[in-house]
Write a protein that holds these residues in place. Sequence first.
Motif, PDB file in Angstrom:
ATOM      1  N   TRP A 195      43.456  51.842  43.919  1.00 57.69           N
ATOM      2  CA  TRP A 195      43.368  50.710  44.837  1.00 57.69           C
ATOM      3  C   TRP A 195      44.720  50.434  45.467  1.00 57.69           C
ATOM      4  O   TRP A 195      45.758  50.861  44.970  1.00 57.69           O
ATOM      5  CB  TRP A 195      42.825  49.463  44.136  1.00 57.69           C
ATOM      6  CG  TRP A 195      43.684  48.834  43.075  1.00 57.69           C
ATOM      7  CD1 TRP A 195      44.704  47.942  43.257  1.00 57.69           C
ATOM      8  CD2 TRP A 195      43.577  49.016  41.658  1.00 57.69           C
ATOM      9  NE1 TRP A 195      45.232  47.561  42.051  1.00 57.69           N
ATOM     10  CE2 TRP A 195      44.554  48.195  41.049  1.00 57.69           C
ATOM     11  CE3 TRP A 195      42.738  49.775  40.830  1.00 57.69           C
ATOM     12  CZ2 TRP A 195      44.726  48.130  39.665  1.00 57.69           C
ATOM     13  CZ3 TRP A 195      42.905  49.714  39.471  1.00 57.69           C
ATOM     14  CH2 TRP A 195      43.882  48.903  38.894  1.00 57.69           C
ATOM     15  N   THR A 209      47.885  52.590  43.809  1.00 58.97           N
ATOM     16  CA  THR A 209      47.785  52.359  42.373  1.00 58.97           C
ATOM     17  C   THR A 209      46.679  53.219  41.789  1.00 58.97           C
ATOM     18  O   THR A 209      45.589  53.302  42.357  1.00 58.97           O
ATOM     19  CB  THR A 209      47.474  50.873  42.084  1.00 58.97           C
ATOM     20  OG1 THR A 209      48.591  50.091  42.446  1.00 58.97           O
ATOM     21  CG2 THR A 209      47.173  50.649  40.602  1.00 58.97           C
ATOM     22  N   ALA A 211      44.678  53.548  38.051  1.00 59.67           N
ATOM     23  CA  ALA A 211      44.489  52.978  36.719  1.00 59.67           C
ATOM     24  C   ALA A 211      43.654  53.923  35.873  1.00 59.67           C
ATOM     25  O   ALA A 211      42.665  54.495  36.346  1.00 59.67           O
ATOM     26  CB  ALA A 211      43.804  51.620  36.811  1.00 59.67           C
ATOM     27  N   THR A 216      48.474  51.406  34.476  1.00 63.42           N
ATOM     28  CA  THR A 216      48.473  51.519  35.934  1.00 63.42           C
ATOM     29  C   THR A 216      49.720  52.286  36.360  1.00 63.42           C
ATOM     30  O   THR A 216      50.815  52.063  35.835  1.00 63.42           O
ATOM     31  CB  THR A 216      48.457  50.141  36.619  1.00 63.42           C
ATOM     32  OG1 THR A 216      49.564  49.369  36.171  1.00 63.42           O
ATOM     33  CG2 THR A 216      47.152  49.410  36.337  1.00 63.42           C
ATOM     34  N   ASN A 234      52.943  50.299  35.544  1.00 64.13           N
ATOM     35  CA  ASN A 234      52.754  48.850  35.692  1.00 64.13           C
ATOM     36  C   ASN A 234      53.006  48.404  37.127  1.00 64.13           C
ATOM     37  O   ASN A 234      53.712  47.421  37.377  1.00 64.13           O
ATOM     38  CB  ASN A 234      53.645  48.070  34.718  1.00 64.13           C
ATOM     39  CG  ASN A 234      53.221  46.611  34.588  1.00 64.13           C
ATOM     40  OD1 ASN A 234      52.113  46.239  34.969  1.00 64.13           O
ATOM     41  ND2 ASN A 234      54.105  45.787  34.044  1.00 64.13           N
ATOM     42  N   GLU A 236      50.827  47.546  40.669  1.00 60.11           N
ATOM     43  CA  GLU A 236      49.525  47.314  41.282  1.00 60.11           C
ATOM     44  C   GLU A 236      49.707  46.796  42.706  1.00 60.11           C
ATOM     45  O   GLU A 236      50.629  46.054  42.996  1.00 60.11           O
ATOM     46  CB  GLU A 236      48.709  46.309  40.472  1.00 60.11           C
ATOM     47  CG  GLU A 236      48.437  46.749  39.047  1.00 60.11           C
ATOM     48  CD  GLU A 236      47.540  45.774  38.308  1.00 60.11           C
ATOM     49  OE1 GLU A 236      46.506  45.372  38.873  1.00 60.11           O
ATOM     50  OE2 GLU A 236      47.889  45.401  37.169  1.00 60.11           O
ATOM     51  N   CYS A 237      48.815  47.223  43.591  1.00 59.56           N
ATOM     52  CA  CYS A 237      48.805  46.764  44.987  1.00 59.56           C
ATOM     53  C   CYS A 237      50.148  46.992  45.676  1.00 59.56           C
ATOM     54  O   CYS A 237      50.802  46.041  46.134  1.00 59.56           O
ATOM     55  CB  CYS A 237      48.412  45.305  45.072  1.00 59.56           C
ATOM     56  SG  CYS A 237      46.768  44.952  44.445  1.00 59.56           S
ATOM     57  N   TYR A 249      55.113  44.841  44.952  1.00 57.88           N
ATOM     58  CA  TYR A 249      53.860  45.031  44.229  1.00 57.88           C
ATOM     59  C   TYR A 249      53.611  43.900  43.242  1.00 57.88           C
ATOM     60  O   TYR A 249      54.450  43.019  43.048  1.00 57.88           O
ATOM     61  CB  TYR A 249      53.876  46.377  43.486  1.00 57.88           C
ATOM     62  CG  TYR A 249      54.926  46.500  42.408  1.00 57.88           C
ATOM     63  CD1 TYR A 249      54.624  46.286  41.061  1.00 57.88           C
ATOM     64  CD2 TYR A 249      56.238  46.859  42.727  1.00 57.88           C
ATOM     65  CE1 TYR A 249      55.591  46.417  40.073  1.00 57.88           C
ATOM     66  CE2 TYR A 249      57.206  46.992  41.747  1.00 57.88           C
ATOM     67  CZ  TYR A 249      56.882  46.767  40.429  1.00 57.88           C
ATOM     68  OH  TYR A 249      57.839  46.895  39.446  1.00 57.88           O
ATOM     69  N   LYS A 250      52.441  43.932  42.624  1.00 58.79           N
ATOM     70  CA  LYS A 250      52.095  43.037  41.527  1.00 58.79           C
ATOM     71  C   LYS A 250      52.490  43.705  40.218  1.00 58.79           C
ATOM     72  O   LYS A 250      52.083  44.823  39.949  1.00 58.79           O
ATOM     73  CB  LYS A 250      50.584  42.785  41.478  1.00 58.79           C
ATOM     74  CG  LYS A 250      50.021  41.933  42.558  1.00 58.79           C
ATOM     75  CD  LYS A 250      48.495  42.032  42.617  1.00 58.79           C
ATOM     76  CE  LYS A 250      47.841  42.144  41.261  1.00 58.79           C
ATOM     77  NZ  LYS A 250      46.360  42.242  41.355  1.00 58.79           N
ATOM     78  N   LYS A 252      52.234  43.258  36.125  1.00 61.17           N
ATOM     79  CA  LYS A 252      51.479  42.482  35.136  1.00 61.17           C
ATOM     80  C   LYS A 252      52.396  41.923  34.067  1.00 61.17           C
ATOM     81  O   LYS A 252      53.234  42.629  33.501  1.00 61.17           O
ATOM     82  CB  LYS A 252      50.379  43.335  34.504  1.00 61.17           C
ATOM     83  CG  LYS A 252      49.519  42.576  33.500  1.00 61.17           C
ATOM     84  CD  LYS A 252      48.235  43.320  33.146  1.00 61.17           C
ATOM     85  CE  LYS A 252      47.215  43.188  34.250  1.00 61.17           C
ATOM     86  NZ  LYS A 252      45.891  43.703  33.835  1.00 61.17           N
ATOM     87  N   TRP A 258      50.041  38.123  37.056  1.00 56.00           N
ATOM     88  CA  TRP A 258      50.919  39.031  37.795  1.00 56.00           C
ATOM     89  C   TRP A 258      52.039  38.253  38.462  1.00 56.00           C
ATOM     90  O   TRP A 258      51.878  37.083  38.814  1.00 56.00           O
ATOM     91  CB  TRP A 258      50.138  39.765  38.887  1.00 56.00           C
ATOM     92  CG  TRP A 258      49.108  40.726  38.389  1.00 56.00           C
ATOM     93  CD1 TRP A 258      49.278  42.041  38.045  1.00 56.00           C
ATOM     94  CD2 TRP A 258      47.718  40.453  38.191  1.00 56.00           C
ATOM     95  NE1 TRP A 258      48.090  42.595  37.646  1.00 56.00           N
ATOM     96  CE2 TRP A 258      47.113  41.649  37.717  1.00 56.00           C
ATOM     97  CE3 TRP A 258      46.926  39.322  38.352  1.00 56.00           C
ATOM     98  CZ2 TRP A 258      45.757  41.734  37.430  1.00 56.00           C
ATOM     99  CZ3 TRP A 258      45.576  39.398  38.062  1.00 56.00           C
ATOM    100  CH2 TRP A 258      45.002  40.596  37.611  1.00 56.00           C
ATOM    101  N   GLN A 282      47.942  42.014  47.490  1.00 60.16           N
ATOM    102  CA  GLN A 282      48.860  43.029  47.982  1.00 60.16           C
ATOM    103  C   GLN A 282      49.832  42.368  48.961  1.00 60.16           C
ATOM    104  O   GLN A 282      49.413  41.887  50.017  1.00 60.16           O
ATOM    105  CB  GLN A 282      48.073  44.144  48.677  1.00 60.16           C
ATOM    106  CG  GLN A 282      48.892  45.360  49.054  1.00 60.16           C
ATOM    107  CD  GLN A 282      48.000  46.506  49.519  1.00 60.16           C
ATOM    108  OE1 GLN A 282      46.816  46.306  49.796  1.00 60.16           O
ATOM    109  NE2 GLN A 282      48.547  47.689  49.620  1.00 60.16           N
TER     110      GLN A 282
END
Length: 326
Positions: A195, A209, A211, A216, A234, A236-237, A249-250, A252, A258, A282
């Motif tokens: 994603w 990303t 997973a 991730t 680690n 995301e987006c 990015y995000k 976690k 996030w 995002q």
Amino acid sequence: MTRRLLVTAIGVLALVGGAITYVARARDGAAAENAVPVVTGQPMRLDGRTLYFRNLAAGPDSGKLAAVPAGDPGAARRVGELHCDRFAAAHGTAICLRLKANSLPALTEMIVLDAGLRERHRETLPGTPSRARVSPDGRIVNWTMFVTGDSYAASGFSTRTGLYEVDTGRLVKTIEELAVFVGGKRYFASDVNFWGVTFGADGNRFYVTMASKGKTYLIEADYRAYRGTAIAENVECPSLSPDGRRIAYKQKNPDGTWRLAVLDLATRQITHPAESRPVDDQPVWQNNTTLLYPVRNAADTLDVWSVGLTTPARLLIPQATTPSLS
């Protein structure tokens, strides 16, 4: 005078060929008109100087695509008739993702728009809208949907990320066939999800990303070769800065929320902008040093904020989400 007539008058002003309407509330408190100044009847165009977003302010224009000058985000919102759950634009091309009403299982209309926000192409795809982006050259639109029912998804849902080439009409409904290498070895697993695609300026290099097995990864990929390599965890987006030097990015947190993070691609150093609230989207680069992103507010909707790499966060547009500069 009857109770039905006991309403607040609606103020209507003429402005540059458009109409600005303000909130009017009936006796029971329900919004009869827009809760923020809104301009109608004016054309909307991707001109490189406009900030687009989904209007969340109460009223008849809630949920519509809205626009303000990038240099004056507090201006009255221009709206048309386009409803988008997710929106993104670049270089004269835009993508609008819209959940199809009463579809079960969920279906989404993926609409490709030109610089005048006229429809060029439409596809109906499975899932609910999650993310959308356009490559900086305007030649590729991409999206991520949440899809239920995939047998490999232990949680009962998965993501499906696809691409559409605007010039050729080539449709890639899912990038699950992307050859990915982790630790120098080709990675195979039945639970892989992708994603949050972001493209480089050349329209070929992209980041996404991946997973799998509780982790991730940030994948750096070559579109023409259709292969990618994991370069960080680690993440995301991802969102690539205009100069191609950084990924926002995000990241976690241990508690499952996030926070915003920025990865320097040359040094692999990770920094955190001055934003401590949870960010679940995002991010968008306003320029090479400033990020835009939605944050949930006290009314349980979203506001668009901005933060610099070294400057404090500030509220940019209340009651708004899915920002895009074009």
